[in-house]
Design an enzyme around this catalytic site. Sequence first.
Site, PDB file in Angstrom:
ATOM      1  N   GLU A 270       0.866  -1.185   0.000  1.00  0.00           N
ATOM      2  CA  GLU A 270       0.000   0.000   0.000  1.00  0.00           C
ATOM      3  C   GLU A 270       0.903   1.236   0.000  1.00  0.00           C
ATOM      4  O   GLU A 270       1.788   1.347   0.850  1.00  0.00           O
ATOM      5  CB  GLU A 270      -0.877   0.013   1.238  1.00  0.00           C
ATOM      6  CG  GLU A 270      -1.866  -1.127   1.335  1.00  0.00           C
ATOM      7  CD  GLU A 270      -2.660  -1.053   2.624  1.00  0.00           C
ATOM      8  OE1 GLU A 270      -3.460  -0.115   2.777  1.00  0.00           O
ATOM      9  OE2 GLU A 270      -2.458  -1.921   3.490  1.00  0.00           O
ATOM     10  N   ARG A 485       5.227 -13.833   9.217  1.00  0.00           N
ATOM     11  CA  ARG A 485       5.809 -12.483   9.175  1.00  0.00           C
ATOM     12  C   ARG A 485       7.168 -12.475   9.850  1.00  0.00           C
ATOM     13  O   ARG A 485       7.480 -13.318  10.683  1.00  0.00           O
ATOM     14  CB  ARG A 485       4.907 -11.489   9.906  1.00  0.00           C
ATOM     15  CG  ARG A 485       3.637 -11.149   9.186  1.00  0.00           C
ATOM     16  CD  ARG A 485       2.855 -10.091   9.939  1.00  0.00           C
ATOM     17  NE  ARG A 485       3.626  -8.853  10.069  1.00  0.00           N
ATOM     18  CZ  ARG A 485       3.115  -7.713  10.511  1.00  0.00           C
ATOM     19  NH1 ARG A 485       1.851  -7.649  10.872  1.00  0.00           N
ATOM     20  NH2 ARG A 485       3.854  -6.645  10.607  1.00  0.00           N
ATOM     21  N   LYS A 495       2.623   1.764  10.717  1.00  0.00           N
ATOM     22  CA  LYS A 495       2.649   3.093  10.094  1.00  0.00           C
ATOM     23  C   LYS A 495       2.087   4.142  11.044  1.00  0.00           C
ATOM     24  O   LYS A 495       2.647   5.232  11.181  1.00  0.00           O
ATOM     25  CB  LYS A 495       1.833   3.065   8.797  1.00  0.00           C
ATOM     26  CG  LYS A 495       2.413   2.154   7.729  1.00  0.00           C
ATOM     27  CD  LYS A 495       1.425   1.932   6.596  1.00  0.00           C
ATOM     28  CE  LYS A 495       1.952   0.872   5.638  1.00  0.00           C
ATOM     29  NZ  LYS A 495       0.970   0.496   4.620  1.00  0.00           N
TER      30      LYS A 495
END
Length: 775
Positions: A270, A485, A495
């Site tokens: 993104e 992950r 973020k």
Amino acid sequence: MADPLTLFTSIGLSEQKAKETLKNDALCSALKDAIAQAQRVLGASGVDKATGTLLYTMASRLRDPKRLGFLTDHIAQRKICTELQLAAALEFVKSHPQDPINQKEFESLCGVGVVITPEQVEDKVEKVIKKHKDQLLQERYRFNMGLLMGEARGGLMWADGKMIKNEVDIQVLHLLGPKTEADLEKKPKAQKAKAPGGEVKVKEELTMNGELKIEGRSLMDELRGVALNFHKPGENYKTEGYVVTPKTMDLLKQHLEFTGGQIRTRFPPEPNGILHIGHAKAINFNFGYAKANDGICYLRYDDTNPEKEEEKYFTAIKDMVEWLGYKPYEITHASDNFQRLYDLAVDLIRRGHAYVCHQRGEELKGHNPPPSPWRERPAEESLVLFDRMRRGLFAEGEVTLRMKIVMEDGKMDPVAYRIKYTAHHRTGDAWCIYPTYDYTHCLCDSIENITHSLCTKEFQARRSSYFWLCNALDVYCPVQWEYGRLNLTYTVVSKRKIIKLVEEGTVRDWDDPRLFTLTALRRRGFPSEAINNFCAKVGVTVAQATMEPHMLESCVRDVLNDHAPRAMAVLEPLKVTITNLPEGIQNDVRVPDFPANEFMGSHVVPFTRTIFIEQSDFREVMEKGYKRLTPDQPVGLRHAGYVVSVQKVIKDAQGRVVELEVHCCSSHEAAEKPKAFIHWVSEPQKCEIRLYERLFLHKNPEDPSEVPGGFLSDINPNSLQVIDSALVDISVSKAKVFDKFQFERVGYFALDPDSTADKLVFNRTVTLKEDPGKM
């Protein structure tokens, strides 16, 4: 028919297992159908526990419901009567989704009707034992019994494994007798092989032809190995959970004709933030897997949320992918497909799989939101309302388009489109409705003919909706594969939290070297090769990996040790005057860039009457174990060939040592070899040095049990130390931004973008050795 609980327990399921089955609607329905069909063959009470177990296993593992009747008949007719035969049968129907099934091939490959008698097992095991008798008598119970099992099974492919094991145990016991105390002692460990010099060999770990080698295998080899678990292009239907429809095989055929059987992956970030260390694993896996298999990888921006997307993020993402050494086959955007995605949404409504809903966002939050009262509205009505959404006739949040599906995590009817009156960076005001990730991602994968959609484990709950949406629209359906992950301790990568750190002034920006964004790591001086090597060491596993920063720093040292040229710098200077050198004299001293291999180049630094050393390299009072300069202990000067001894200590009014007067002689003339050689600078360049430590005090700053006050309360007050009057030798004066050096005896450093022609700024990348206190 009896109630489901009674029905399930009647075939041998425990009450607990039966109750668990009732909670799974799909399994419950399949098992009831299988039992009903089996009872038609065997009679109402003819389904015994062995048959019931096979029916339950078949119902729970079968992914193509249309094969349920076919397999149930074989189980009820005792043609499939072992777990081994059933496993083969399930694999066969999964890999042969098209009708008709070749009955002879099925029976041959699945052992249908094959019955292995106890006498056959006994004879086969006896032959295997006889073959290995001498070694068995010698090694007794330390012999690898798995070898006996394997060889016995080799001749009895459809035999029950327990039957073989029991027969092996009986015959071994008959041959060797009961275990003795000696048999129970642990087998001594084999000695590690030693190198010619007597040193124990360590794991091979080097770089060859640009590829990291780990224990003799490169990253590309590791990724080729991962491929062993993946489906081959075009064989998507063999994957666990993949849904086969009447159009699947034709769509896969068209897909193969387009791709030519090529592996295709994508990295889909993104563009609303900077990539971090976790993304490095995703980049390496997606691009690396494609590269390892002669395939291609797209960089696809998932730009469906115009409120948070900025051009700087698009640029930074592309820069970081290329910095890590990968070149996208093509750069694409989800927004490239906005019209096509809209057309597909219209088709989805027409097919009865989506509807326009008036529930507000706050009503949809939580684990159990109420069902939508508009779920069954007519498709024609939803089409009109969706067109009105498209034309901007509703307010933001007033309506959404939702898909009729329940996801693995229980989320019901995820949103496909929502209204946002925000201009898009690429399409401007052309659209006021934007698709969500759940709707967009699988369809963009389909449009780009992706073969392997590699994503992290948290997206596993979306796998069924991924398959469902492609199949609901009758478009090519790729396969989603999940992996764990990569997380690091002592940091945050969210973020939202990084933005908070920037807003609070805790860090300067996304590229502050104390963060673990990729731009921050590059600015700090981490080589891209080291990050790739770290990802290779972590490996590709399903489990989430949480690593310590020192493991990454170790990879950094390994690369910089081989690639960062040496220079000399003094962080806290102490002036030294060499009294027996005349004023104005200057000698040139040649310093090797890589002392371990002088053929890799060198540079020249001046040596004059005035030099500077580290304050910590001098002590006025000698202490035990201190090997550097004292009034009673001379030291050597690195690379200069001189030994200096103190003649006079000069102090300021506060009693601090500000200068030393020393006498120097050639190291060949020194009375004895000095105990240490220290670094120095002469005619140096002034610079600023930034020393970084961990940004957070605790391993898990986001864990409330570890940091009750929240991550902002856990900031390390000593995470940055600025030394504005350090001195560095002139060999680095022409360095470019991000150039890396080893300042001898001090650490590894990289030139910061804040540098100017008048003043260089260096960031400490890592210390020369790992600090044991940071373990």
